[in-house]
Write a protein that holds these residues in place. Structure first.
Motif, short mmCIF file in Angstrom:
data_model
loop_
_atom_site.label_atom_id
_atom_site.label_comp_id
_atom_site.label_asym_id
_atom_site.label_seq_id
_atom_site.Cartn_x
_atom_site.Cartn_y
_atom_site.Cartn_z
N UNK A 38 0.95 -1.17 0.07
CA UNK A 38 0.01 0.07 0.04
C UNK A 38 1.09 0.76 -0.28
N UNK B 74 -15.90 -5.17 -2.35
CA UNK B 74 -14.82 -4.43 -3.97
C UNK B 74 -15.52 -2.78 -3.88
N UNK C 261 -13.98 1.63 -0.68
CA UNK C 261 -13.47 3.30 -1.72
C UNK C 261 -14.99 4.14 -1.50
N UNK D 266 -9.26 -0.35 5.63
CA UNK D 266 -8.82 0.14 4.71
C UNK D 266 -9.49 1.68 5.10
N UNK E 28 -6.66 -7.51 -1.51
CA UNK E 28 -8.21 -6.78 -1.52
C UNK E 28 -7.61 -5.48 -0.24
N UNK E 29 -6.98 -5.17 0.65
CA UNK E 29 -6.54 -3.88 0.95
C UNK E 29 -5.90 -2.89 0.43
N UNK E 30 -5.10 -3.03 -0.58
CA UNK E 30 -4.43 -2.90 -1.13
C UNK E 30 -4.43 -2.19 -1.89
N UNK F 138 -7.97 -1.19 -2.63
CA UNK F 138 -9.69 0.25 -1.96
C UNK F 138 -7.84 1.02 -0.73
N UNK F 139 -7.07 0.85 0.06
CA UNK F 139 -6.83 1.69 0.38
C UNK F 139 -6.57 3.23 -0.54
N UNK F 140 -5.69 2.30 -1.20
CA UNK F 140 -4.58 2.94 -1.96
C UNK F 140 -5.59 3.72 -3.60
N UNK G 55 -8.93 4.84 -3.59
CA UNK G 55 -10.79 4.97 -3.68
C UNK G 55 -11.59 4.44 -4.71
N UNK H 160 -13.47 -3.27 -7.53
CA UNK H 160 -12.94 -3.79 -6.91
C UNK H 160 -13.49 -5.45 -6.77
#
Lengths: 381, 381, 381, 381
Positions: free
Chosen positions: A170, C136, C139, C167, D165-167, D169-171, D173, D177
């Protein structure tokens, strides 16, 4: 009060009248400015000196180049803030002076730089491998990785305990990642094919399996390694491994880590001498971190840094330096040149950051953000 | 309409003709400007005053220093917006006035600052320990941690419930982390060796095991603690623990949290008096948050803040303050000085942020980003 | 070619010679500028008009205020780019014109704003509750949350399926979080005590359990709700629930979502009329998104937005709007005023972002970053 | 020394006296400036040339347009740094010259752009589908996704192995996904309904299941695909699949990936010819990455890029290009135009980034940040 009594060359502590005068001046409470350097202070080694017979200046105005003694924190009490005055010594005369101690400034760094060619591709700038992080210290891997990328590495792969996987991907999307099978510590050595520099230490711990992985890493690689933090602490417990280090390797200890490697030093001058000895013994480059970070090459030359500031004394600053050294090594600069460029530019980036954030407000992340500008303004391209 | 009828010194509610005039003015609908302060208002304690017999000004132009009554929200209806006019009182005259109430301004903060020395290293700036966060409130730990780093702490370690591990390491790579074995709340006390300040509260909850951990923490440490939010709520249920608090500790309640500790207050003046009493009883520093945040020292002195704005009234603003107090404590400022510097600079950072983002647009993260500039411009280095 | 043949007031399609002239002009290939509006176009409802007998202008220069027909995409082919010319109508004359259609400009928004008071604390600015996200689409929750914070909400709590926990806490540390017990969709309703606005929809899906949770949410709250995206799609399948919506609720459909609620519209004018009818029937405010986003109040008034640009036509832009409406509602603006302020300032923030990033380069995150400046420059404080 | 001996048109290596002069000049050590191009160098194909009989210039000043030979790294040794001099050839004369080789400059790109219409909504700008990432290479998905968003895509959905997944959605938004059911590699094909471009390759690996998914993807879609990195490596092992590629697809290999597809090339000119042949055979567009990235259309035309710099030679730069091509395709630009716009603007963004960060300091993330400005300044809107 102006102290211009004695120039350099002294080799015995002051005595008699002169010592009386010095003590009188020190007791006077008046602001003291020393010319060239404080009366009573030796240029280099003050271990046998008599502290109470040395002028305690508020400011020292020195000529052309600083003396070795200026590099040590223990002499700050005598020197106060010191400044260099250019007295027009011919550069060649300075070069000709046979010395093994150098004061690292922008012009030297500029000479080391090789401009990039138009048709260069990422293979030309190397592939660095960073083995870093543990449970609770994944951030160190982030900082070292970002610093390597900002220093120009072509490709970067980071091995991190698997609990740090999301953190590194991230925070540093430009880096590839090899998650360790262990979640909380490094336990294995990946395939090392294709890397041209290996760095390790930031955020590691000293778990047995990490130590074992470090040993395997040392045995299985022939490209230069940069070792920092707990990688050095592990080495300190296993000094015999140092014989297997690949040529061109670099240690980046702070004084505490250095003492674990070389034994306790009574004072800074002792530590300085031990660093020269250790660099020679293990044929490594030693970057001993401090206000004037010292780079010692295996041939015994010492380079003292002129950049940096006390705002950089905060967590993660050292991880950034490790990443920068890796960055220059990956681009095929020699180990010595990589250390000199990284050390100088790390301090310069910190100075640029301090201009904007001050000392208290400065974080390691700010240093990283200023690396590009530090490179551009120092190298003037 | 200009209200310059009565100066300070009043101790009984207005009556008779004068009260009639006041009521007439208030009913007139005309804009009212009070000189020095609104007629009918007492300088300090208005609990026995008669509200309808006090001028309700739109603006108050006061001389040199604000009065205690200016610090309380309940008097905003009388004062309107107030401004200070410098009438040339000699600073020493102001100092000489024997008062236990101070109005905190930039010059005081500037005097507290100790410039960093060139050879300082990160050990000089302390190692802070932050125990914070719970499931759903990991962000509070992020904010407090970032604020501590931006205030100059040397090293920072954050204990967080393990579900917040990735959050803190991704968002604050400069901090180290001690993940709690519990995923959703704090349940244990780590080894406290080596820390010189401990902060707790931001984002905690009041789980039994968290309460137990807080108790152990209080019993096992001798360095100053900063307690905020649910750490204070837990204390409110266990007031006896306060006897074990380490010397130099700091509470940072908002009025609701304060009332849980000290019992419900009927009005702000009551709360003000109770804060003085509580600070004395527990020998702690109390930072009672509000428009004019009040710092109360154990010896009974009160310092009212002059910086800050209503844009800071949003989630996380208090977590930032906790981090800033920790930051100064880590650098070995005294507890009182740490509170004063943090409170003033927190408000100043908020004012700088409001200049750029306005009141609605301002978030706690914006305050953090302005801490460096707040420090630099206030301390003028 | 200048088209100034006919003013407003037409109610039947052109015929005979005039229609011949129009068709001749349209076939000429010459650039056409219409004065006031294109000959043959009706001011309002063009459903019965004859397309081939309407001037197709490249530019329309209209007087003082745009006509209803200008708001619809289907008339872009007749109007080309249109501009307003101030012909000096007296503002009171404009106000006096009895109309239920308004063109929303900066001056109206400025009148709605209530400046913040100095002693305000975060309780004054409300506590918003956002139920958002699914596997999914976490965001969308991030974007709506950030937008609410940038609009001035006092406190914000986000309910998100538990896979999105890291997130939201990493990306929005200022928000608190209530993770749903389900990892991939919303399945439950939290304790709603203490919130003064509830928003839902961004990033939801239409899982059965989510629908059930939405139903419970509607039944159990009495504070205004903002419903967007899949919350509206769920409602479209359960129109009877609309009878239970709390007073002051807001729908924010795009045309596709609107048609699912109200049935397919043959054209924009149909949809416009249906929106008025639906807002009345359900006693909700409808924010129908488009180039001129339309706010319809339950009493039948329509407000067309004047800000915004085609660079905002990208993923997440609507989530930002939902967060902004929640932000103003939390601060106790009326539902109508919250919609008007949010819609206008959302477009204004997008225009500021487009100035910097252009249309293609603009992302929803850029709109959020410009909210503070949009507020400051529009409200001029 | 000025080399203006021979113009273009040469087709045999120099011999005799002229060759002697060339060798003499090359041995002289004097700086050499060639006019138009170095004597002895052929304009196009130098495979049969005699290296030692070609001038090795430090600078080449060429007229109006660069020659094909200028595009190849192997000729940098002869050309040195080359610059174009405008000698006033009439643009139409340049256009009239029958050539299949083009040098891509800003004016061409500007002509391809279609301004956005006011009433456009996100449906007009397409919905792109990105299948990317694997365990350790989630960052590549982040970079490609951000680049697509900054290039103007309406909606973006990213399929990523679930550990990322977390990567994502965090990076990112703004992106939706679709997590793959496998944590570490892509294994399945999602429902492809509604997407108008599909990109794959960045951060993939070559797992069997990923290969199978790629095969299904190729068979099941009819919209243009962009294939990069390991998607190309999988194709290289399964060339028969190329027959099933949807019309308008694009390959974006670097030379190593290209050679895996087309067989080893002995030199750049061979690779250039093979690229033309491959583009024709598979009816795809080939973007062969290098200092002058080459776009080959299925009809045999070649476009060489004029923007970009060696600072872009670092990890992730190619992922950014893939995202940009997807971005233009999604907005309904033709495959050829999408490639030309993306290639030119990618280089331009890199040049803008290098102005700020220099070559070493530049990261792929910096390129993304400059895409909006690259678009705005090139397209001048």
């Amino acid at each position: 009060m102006i102290d211009a009594m004695l120039g350099s060359g002294l080799s015995r502590p002051l005595e008699g009248l002169l010592a009386d005068v010095v003590r009188h001046i020190n007791a006077s409470g008046a602001p003291v400015v020393s010319i060239d350097f404080p009366t009573g202070l030796f240029c280099e080694d003050n271990r046998q000196n008599e502290p109470k017979n040395i002028i305690r200046a508020d400011y020292t105005l020195s000529f052309q180049l600083p003396k070795l003694a200026f590099m040590f924190a223990s002499n700050e009490q005598y020197l106060g803030s010191w400044y260099l005055i250019d007295i027009g010594l011919h550069p060649e005369a300075i070069q000709a002076a046979t010395t093994r101690h150098f004061y690292l400034q922008a012009s030297e760094i500029r000479n080391l730089y090789r401009p990039r060619k138009k048709f260069a591709h990422k293979g030309h700038f190397g592939h660095a491998y960073l083995m870093a992080g543990s449970y609770g210290k994944a951030g160190a891997a982030v900082l070292a990785a970002r610093a390597a990328l900002r220093t120009g590495v072509g490709l970067l792969t980071v091995q991190i305990p698997s609990a740090g996987y999301g953190v590194i991907q991230t925070a540093v999307p430009e880096a590839m990642c090899v998650p360790d099978e262990q979640p909380h510590f490094i336990s294995e050595v990946a395939d090392l094919e294709g890397y041209n520099v290996i760095g390790t230490g930031p955020g590691l711990n000293t778990h047995d399996q990490t130590a074992r992985a470090l040993k395997l890493l040392i045995q299985n690689t022939s490209v230069p390694m940069v070792l920092d933090a707990d990688a050095l602490n592990i080495l300190a417990d296993n000094l015999t491994w140092c014989g297997f280090l690949p040529k061109g390797s670099v240690f980046t200890p702070h004084p505490g880590e250095f003492d674990r490697l070389a034994g306790k030093s009574a004072n800074e001058h002792d530590r300085f001498e031990k660093a020269i000895e250790l660099a020679h013994r293990f044929q490594v480059h030693i970057v001993l971190k401090g206000a004037h970070t010292m780079v010692v090459s295996p041939d015994g030359r010492c380079f003292f840094n002129s950049t940096g500031n006390p705002g950089m004394a905060s967590g993660g600053s050292g991880d950034v330096l490790t990443g920068m050294i890796m960055g220059w090594l990956a681009q095929n600069y020699s180990p010595l040149h990589s250390c000199l460029m990284a050390v100088y530019l790390h301090g310069r980036a910190g100075d640029l950051a301090a201009n904007r954030k001050g000392y208290e407000g400065l974080t390691a992340g700010d240093i990283i953000e200023q690396i590009p500008k530090a490179i551009k303004t120092t190298l003037r391209y």
